[in-house]
Design an enzyme around this catalytic site. Structure first.
Site, PDB file in Angstrom:
ATOM      1  N   GLN A 190       0.859  -1.184   0.000  1.00  0.00           N
ATOM      2  CA  GLN A 190       0.000   0.000   0.000  1.00  0.00           C
ATOM      3  C   GLN A 190       0.891   1.228   0.000  1.00  0.00           C
ATOM      4  OE1 GLN A 190      -3.076   1.474   0.521  1.00  0.00           O
ATOM      5  NE2 GLN A 190      -2.137   3.385   1.177  1.00  0.00           N
ATOM      6  N   THR A 191       0.564   2.222  -0.808  1.00  0.00           N
ATOM      7  CA  THR A 191       1.322   3.453  -0.731  1.00  0.00           C
ATOM      8  C   THR A 191       0.470   4.633  -1.147  1.00  0.00           C
ATOM      9  OG1 THR A 191       3.249   4.665  -1.572  1.00  0.00           O
ATOM     10  CG2 THR A 191       2.273   3.054  -3.058  1.00  0.00           C
ATOM     11  N   ARG A 192       0.764   5.785  -0.565  1.00  0.00           N
ATOM     12  CA  ARG A 192       0.138   7.023  -1.036  1.00  0.00           C
ATOM     13  C   ARG A 192       1.211   8.077  -1.289  1.00  0.00           C
ATOM     14  NH1 ARG A 192      -0.677  10.014   4.209  1.00  0.00           N
ATOM     15  NH2 ARG A 192      -0.533   8.402   5.784  1.00  0.00           N
ATOM     16  N   HIS A 196      10.532   5.938  -3.157  1.00  0.00           N
ATOM     17  CA  HIS A 196      11.957   6.218  -3.228  1.00  0.00           C
ATOM     18  C   HIS A 196      12.720   4.930  -2.878  1.00  0.00           C
ATOM     19  CE1 HIS A 196      11.175  10.363  -4.045  1.00  0.00           C
ATOM     20  NE2 HIS A 196      10.457  10.503  -2.950  1.00  0.00           N
ATOM     21  N   HIS A 199      11.483   2.510   0.087  1.00  0.00           N
ATOM     22  CA  HIS A 199      10.329   1.631  -0.117  1.00  0.00           C
ATOM     23  C   HIS A 199      10.561   0.650  -1.260  1.00  0.00           C
ATOM     24  CE1 HIS A 199       8.314   4.714   2.429  1.00  0.00           C
ATOM     25  NE2 HIS A 199       7.942   3.590   3.015  1.00  0.00           N
ATOM     26  N   GLY A 284       4.579  -0.895   7.237  1.00  0.00           N
ATOM     27  CA  GLY A 284       5.747  -0.143   7.659  1.00  0.00           C
ATOM     28  C   GLY A 284       5.498   0.527   8.996  1.00  0.00           C
ATOM     29  N   ARG A 285       6.369   1.446   9.352  1.00  0.00           N
ATOM     30  CA  ARG A 285       6.151   2.206  10.580  1.00  0.00           C
ATOM     31  C   ARG A 285       5.087   3.259  10.300  1.00  0.00           C
ATOM     32  NH1 ARG A 285      11.783   3.070  13.584  1.00  0.00           N
ATOM     33  NH2 ARG A 285      11.345   5.213  13.091  1.00  0.00           N
ATOM     34  N   ASP A 286       4.222   3.481  11.286  1.00  0.00           N
ATOM     35  CA  ASP A 286       3.168   4.503  11.197  1.00  0.00           C
ATOM     36  C   ASP A 286       2.331   4.368   9.923  1.00  0.00           C
ATOM     37  OD1 ASP A 286       1.728   6.564  12.327  1.00  0.00           O
ATOM     38  OD2 ASP A 286       2.897   8.136  11.347  1.00  0.00           O
ATOM     39  N   HIS A 287       1.951   3.152   9.592  1.00  0.00           N
ATOM     40  CA  HIS A 287       1.111   2.889   8.414  1.00  0.00           C
ATOM     41  C   HIS A 287      -0.218   3.640   8.539  1.00  0.00           C
ATOM     42  CE1 HIS A 287      -0.203   0.075   5.085  1.00  0.00           C
ATOM     43  NE2 HIS A 287      -1.361   0.556   5.481  1.00  0.00           N
ATOM     44  N   ALA A 288      -0.588   4.361   7.483  1.00  0.00           N
ATOM     45  CA  ALA A 288      -1.873   5.079   7.439  1.00  0.00           C
ATOM     46  C   ALA A 288      -2.027   6.092   8.562  1.00  0.00           C
ATOM     47  CB  ALA A 288      -3.063   4.118   7.434  1.00  0.00           C
TER      48      ALA A 288
END
Ligand SMILES: [Zn+2]
Length: 381
Positions: A190-192, A196, A199, A284-288
């Site tokens: 998932q990405t918004r 780079h 990721h 990842g860390r702090d997702h969403a």
């Protein structure tokens, strides 16, 4: 049975066992039905209900599921589900069936009215967002909502034009694409944000252990200061073209709107990706997350609230990664023993500043092709 159908049987099962399909035909007399206008977030949810991305849900939640989800992160039948999927209205409609419309007045679907119920916005905020602060964008949107929830199953007969037609894959389509390539174990990302090196590294480390990678950028509503979806999509294209093997990666759009609910949204994102056919999901860390409402590892720790195999999809947890000059490689705090001074690290603010000035960040931080797309985007802003 075809080879593809056989291969499809090796993919993870959708949440609840079967992909829901809530597409159908408009009934006679649909134009005379009472109309309910949906917000953009509700329209995203409606489209995901149609495609089965929210399987096993067949419509907007009733009070029993809602209460159970808010309190226990499970549907009333005991299946894991971490966020409400609800439709807010001012008052109960008079008929048994209503038409669901967008802001322009186009009727997209019908809903069979099951019930209308009151809900407590503060309780929903506290439980789902872990804060009642209206500076939180998800909480702010919740507080602006209409006061009651309208529940019932939906039949969708007009899907929105996808913003990126070449990336518009429903869960049935991604499953077919995976099966055609012979993938069984697939990791979803998932990405918004533009991707780079950090990721890129996570996705490739994950890919080393499975058959395929689904890069699944969220293209529904995001905060206004996030990089616009069109720019991000161009970034993904140049990155994948230059640096990923085409037979191991699929880029497709995730039509959800961001809720910024951090930990609970990480679980929700994982469940949705299971419906798309992913057996693994990168967290990842702090997702969403947004601001500092959530602890660094909250979105990873929340998965401990579920029994092993209850979700079925396997979350894979990652640390922040970076280029280390001494390692001469991408690494993270888990794998690199060197001093942080050896690490190529740039803050988000610093990167934006460089790009806005037309400067390429170091190649250890960002692929030049990706940086170039962002520089162009800043130039035409
Ligand atoms: Zn190192």
């Amino acid at each position: 049975m075809t080879d593809v159908a056989i291969a499809a049987q090796h993919l993870i099962k959708p949440h609840g066992g079967q992909l829901v399909d809530r597409t159908g035909y408009a009934p006679d007399g649909v134009d005379s039905l009472e109309k309910v206008t949906l917000t953009s977030r509700e329209l995203s949810d409606l489209d995901m209900l149609a495609s089965g991305a929210l399987s096993p849900l067949e419509g907007f939640m009733g009070s029993e599921d809602y209460a159970s989800v808010v309190e226990t992160m499970h549907l009333a039948n005991g299946m894991p589900w971490s966020l409400p999927v609800c439709l807010a209205v001012d008052e109960a409609p008079s008929g048994d069936v209503v038409a669901l419309a967008n802001e322009a007045g186009d009727v997209l679907a019908t809903l069979e009215v099951q019930e209308v119920f009151d809900y407590d916005k503060h309780v929903e905020a506290e439980e789902c967002f872990r804060t009642t602060d209206d500076a939180h964008p998800g909480v702010a949107r919740l507080y602006e909502q209409k006061p009651k929830y309208l529940a019932g199953s939906v039949t969708v007969f007009q899907r929105p034009e996808p913003a990126f037609p070449e990336l518009a894959f429903d869960p049935a389509d991604t499953r077919f694409a995976f099966a055609k390539r012979g993938w069984k174990r697939v990791v979803g990302f998932q990405t918004r944000n533009p991707i780079h090196r950090a990721h890129e590294y996570l996705t490739k480390v994950a890919l080393e252990t499975v058959d395929g990678l689904l890069i699944h950028p969220l293209v529904g509503d995001t905060k206004s200061d996030d990089v616009p979806a069109a720019t991000r999509v161009e970034c993904y294209r140049v990155l994948v073209d230059g640096y990923y093997p085409h037979n191991r990666v699929l880029v497709s759009a995730f039509p959800a709107a961001m809720r910024y609910a951090g930990p609970r949204e990480a679980v929700w994102h994982a469940i949705c990706r299971k419906n798309y056919g992913c057996s693994h999901f990168i967290v990842g860390r702090d997702h969403a997350g947004v601001g500092d409402y959530y602890g660094t590892y909250d979105a990873q720790l929340i998965f401990e609230h579920f029994e092993p195999h209850e979700l079925d999809i396997e979350p894979i947890f990652f640390e922040h990664s970076f280029w280390c000059r001494s390692c001469g490689a991408m690494a993270s705090a888990k794998t690199c023993p060197h001093d942080p001074a050896d690490h190529v690290f740039l803050s988000g603010t610093k990167v934006r500043e460089m790009l806005a000035n037309g400067e390429l960040p170091p190649v250890e931080f960002s692929r030049p092709e990706v940086a170039q797309v962002l520089i162009e985007a800043y130039r035409t802003e």
